[in-house]
Structures are given as structure tokens and as C-alpha cells.
Scaffold this motif. Structure first.
Motif, short mmCIF file in Angstrom:
data_model
loop_
_atom_site.label_atom_id
_atom_site.label_comp_id
_atom_site.label_asym_id
_atom_site.label_seq_id
_atom_site.Cartn_x
_atom_site.Cartn_y
_atom_site.Cartn_z
N GLY A 1 -0.15 6.81 7.61
CA GLY A 1 -0.80 6.60 6.25
C GLY A 1 -0.38 5.16 5.80
N ILE A 2 0.52 4.53 5.93
CA ILE A 2 0.88 2.89 5.77
C ILE A 2 -0.03 2.26 6.51
N ARG A 3 -0.28 2.61 7.51
CA ARG A 3 -1.31 1.68 8.54
C ARG A 3 -2.80 1.75 8.17
N ARG A 4 -2.90 2.97 7.55
CA ARG A 4 -4.36 3.10 7.01
C ARG A 4 -4.50 2.31 5.72
N ASP B 1 1.77 -0.28 -3.65
CA ASP B 1 3.08 0.17 -4.21
C ASP B 1 2.90 1.75 -4.35
N SER B 2 4.30 2.45 -4.11
CA SER B 2 4.31 3.74 -4.36
C SER B 2 4.30 4.16 -5.90
N ASP B 3 4.05 5.31 -6.26
CA ASP B 3 4.36 5.90 -7.56
C ASP B 3 4.90 7.26 -7.20
N TRP B 4 6.23 7.05 -7.57
CA TRP B 4 6.97 8.23 -7.15
C TRP B 4 6.80 9.41 -8.05
N GLY B 5 6.19 9.14 -9.37
CA GLY B 5 5.84 10.51 -9.99
C GLY B 5 4.96 11.23 -9.43
N THR B 6 4.41 10.81 -8.20
CA THR B 6 3.33 11.67 -7.54
C THR B 6 3.96 12.67 -6.56
N ALA B 7 5.33 12.46 -6.39
CA ALA B 7 5.99 12.97 -5.24
C ALA B 7 5.88 14.53 -5.34
N ILE B 8 5.49 15.24 -4.09
CA ILE B 8 5.25 16.57 -4.00
C ILE B 8 6.29 16.95 -3.04
N VAL B 9 7.11 17.94 -3.38
CA VAL B 9 7.97 18.77 -2.30
C VAL B 9 7.57 20.46 -2.42
N HIS B 10 7.33 20.69 -1.19
CA HIS B 10 6.86 22.25 -1.08
C HIS B 10 7.33 22.69 0.39
N SER C 1 -6.18 4.26 -2.47
CA SER C 1 -4.86 4.93 -2.35
C SER C 1 -4.82 5.85 -1.17
N HIS C 2 -3.64 6.31 -0.86
CA HIS C 2 -3.24 6.93 0.13
C HIS C 2 -2.08 7.98 -0.08
N ALA C 3 -1.85 9.32 0.24
CA ALA C 3 -0.84 10.00 0.32
C ALA C 3 -0.18 9.93 1.64
N LEU C 4 1.20 9.26 1.56
CA LEU C 4 1.92 9.25 2.78
C LEU C 4 2.64 10.70 2.92
N VAL C 5 2.36 11.37 3.83
CA VAL C 5 2.68 12.84 4.18
C VAL C 5 3.77 12.80 5.31
N GLN C 6 4.78 13.36 5.02
CA GLN C 6 5.71 13.40 5.97
C GLN C 6 5.44 14.39 6.97
N ASP C 7 5.75 14.16 8.19
CA ASP C 7 5.67 14.89 9.36
C ASP C 7 6.46 16.35 9.15
N THR D 1 2.17 9.29 -3.21
CA THR D 1 0.89 8.61 -3.16
C THR D 1 1.12 7.12 -3.37
N MET D 2 0.61 6.38 -2.42
CA MET D 2 0.71 4.83 -2.42
C MET D 2 -0.70 4.29 -3.04
N PHE D 3 -0.72 3.38 -3.73
CA PHE D 3 -2.10 2.65 -4.34
C PHE D 3 -2.08 1.37 -4.10
N GLY D 4 -3.04 0.89 -3.91
CA GLY D 4 -3.44 -0.61 -3.39
C GLY D 4 -4.57 -1.12 -4.54
N VAL D 5 -4.47 -2.16 -5.22
CA VAL D 5 -5.11 -2.62 -5.89
C VAL D 5 -5.73 -4.11 -5.45
N LEU D 6 -7.15 -4.27 -5.56
CA LEU D 6 -7.54 -5.33 -5.25
C LEU D 6 -8.18 -6.10 -6.43
N ALA D 7 -7.62 -7.43 -6.50
CA ALA D 7 -8.15 -8.25 -7.67
C ALA D 7 -8.29 -9.42 -7.39
#
Length: 268
Positions: free
Chosen positions: A31-34, A152-161, A204-210, A258-264
Motif C-alpha cells: 500500500g505504501i508503494r502504491r 501522512d497517516s491519520d491514526w483516527g482511521t485505524a480499524i482493528v477487527h 488515499s490508500h488504506a494500509l492493510v496489515q497482512d 488510512t494514509m492521505f497524500g495531498v498535491l499542492a
């Protein structure tokens, strides 16, 4: 200072010790590479341009920049950690790259105003106590018409299930409270706009743990800290980790952020 943190923050000495490190995200590297691919496409470096990577780590992106801008361009990395700087310089030498590296941090880039056509800053803002200062520095060193991608990451978007919802909420809140700038991802557009830049795109891209990793080291550490804070019990932590291990075994598991990327760009 958080006594339960595993390692010191290398970006901002006034910030909290960080619980999150790139090693925690190894399972999410696809996900980081994408997202990095998106960043390079968004910056669209051209031969002869100048580019800077702020928080350049081991220098991978700077070497890629150097190849894109060619012999008539310039590609530099800024990194406060001397060990990472040395590693980056070795990497560049092995690749016979023209990439250059400088000691510095996001608050004080060692360059004059209007120095770069393009800039990248990945996973730095979450470590900063004064992210607006860093955004202003980026705006300062960009030339008019220059562009930047901040990721950068937004740790408020963390999902644990799976897991008890209240226990999971306390664990995620513990992670958020232990990070210097935990909601960095959602704040990036505003910070760049306030620095005088114009936001052109957001990715944006969700980094999903294996799934085979189970709870993994990050959840194990954060849940232990939640126990130390008194927001969950040791028995609740044990149950959460057991639920995650069972979920890994059955395939019913999901851990992500979820990580977000902003182009400006800087107006001409």
C-alpha cells in the motif's frame, strides 16, 4: 514523556516518543508503494528540475528523483538522523546516483527561498508539534509554480477487527493520544492552504496489515499501554489478542490505517 514508548521520535525533540515506526508497517508496504507511485506521478518531475525529499530516510525516493531530473537537474534529501543519512549516501554511491543529502529537519530546511520545483514529505507531519511551521518551510523553498506532495497517516482511521468494540475503541484512542500529531492525514489540506499553497488533488490508500500477522507488534504494544493507562484490563487485552489470533486463523481479521497524500502548488 510517554514511558511506554518503544523508541524515540527522530523528527521533533519536543514531541512525544513515537509508538509507530516504519517497521510496524512492513506488512503494509504494498500500500505504501502504491501511494508513492501516485506521489511520483503527481509530481511529474521533468529533466533539469530540482527536487527535495523532506525526511528522506534511507534515500530511496531521492535516488528516484535524481534519475527523473537527469544530469542537468538536482535531487536532494533532508534527514535529521545521521545513521539514515549515512545509509542514504551509501545507497546513492552504490547506484552511481547524483542524489545529494543534507542534515536538517522539517522546521529548518537548509536552502534559500524559491529553491525547488518539487518537494515530497512522507510520514513526517505526524511527528511534529508545530506542523504549520513545516508547511510554511515547504512553501518557502518552493519556486512559484512549484509543487509538493505531502503524505501522512491519520491514526483516527485505524480499524482493528475482530474484538470487543469498546476495548478496540480504547486501544485506538490510546494510539491517538500517544502520537504527537495523530490526525495529520486529515489536516494536511488545511495546513498547506494556510501556508499559501493551492491544493490540486488528494489521494488515499488504506494500509492493510497482512492477515497472517495476527495482532502484530503494534496492537500488542498499544494494548499493553492501554492496560497501563487503566482504560482496559489485562483480561480484556488478553481476550482482544486471542480474538485477533483466532481471526487470523479463520481469515476473519482486518487491521488497517488510512494514509492521505495531498498535491499542492505554489502560486506564480
Amino acid at each position: 514523556m510517554n514511558t511506554y514508548a518503544a523508541r524515540p521520535d527522530r523528527f521533533d525533540r519536543a514531541g512525544q516518543d513515537q509508538l509507530v515506526d516504519v517497521r510496524d508497517l512492513q506488512a503494509a508496504l504494498p500500500g505504501i508503494r502504491r501511494l508513492r507511485t501516485w506521489a511520483h506521478e503527481a509530481l511529474a518531475l521533468r529533466p533539469g528540475e530540482s527536487a527535495v525529499d523532506i525526511g528522506s530516510g534511507t534515500g530511496t525516493e531521492v535516488v528516484a528523483f535524481a534519475e527523473a531530473v537527469g544530469p542537468n537537474g538536482s535531487a536532494v534529501g533532508v534527514e535529521p538522523d545521521p545513521h539514515l543519512l549515512a545509509s542514504a549516501e551509501r545507497r546513492a554511491a552504490q547506484a552511481d546516483s547524483t542524489a545529494k543529502f543534507h542534515s536538517g529537519d522539517a522546521y529548518g530546511l537548509p536552502f534559500g527561498a524559491d529553491s525547488f520545483d518539487a518537494a515530497l514529505c512522507e510520514r513526517v507531519f505526524q511527528h511534529l508539534t508545530a506542523p504549520a511551521r513545516a508547511a510554511n518551510e515547504i512553501a518557502r523553498v518552493l519556486r512559484p509554480g512549484g509543487r509538493v506532495v505531502v503524505v501522512d497517516s491519520d491514526w483516527g482511521t485505524a480499524i482493528v477487527h475482530p474484538g470487543n468494540r469498546q476495548v478496540v475503541r480504547e486501544v485506538v484512542d490510546t494510539l491517538v493520544s500517544a502520537t504527537t500529531n495523530p490526525l495529520s492525514g486529515r489536516r494536511l489540506p488545511g495546513l498547506l492552504t494556510q501556508a499559501g499553497l493551492v491544493v490540486d488533488d488528494i489521494g488515499s490508500h488504506a494500509l492493510v496489515q497482512d492477515r497472517s500477522v495476527g495482532a502484530g507488534s503494534l496492537v500488542s504494544r498499544i494494548s499493553a499501554m492501554a492496560v497501563a493507562r487503566g482504560v482496559i484490563t489485562e483480561a480484556q487485552r488478553d481476550r482482544l489478542l486471542a480474538d485477533l489470533e483466532a481471526g487470523a486463523a479463520s481469515g476473519d481479521i482486518h487491521l488497517s490505517v488510512t494514509m492521505f497524500g495531498v498535491l499542492a502548488h505554489k502560486p506564480r
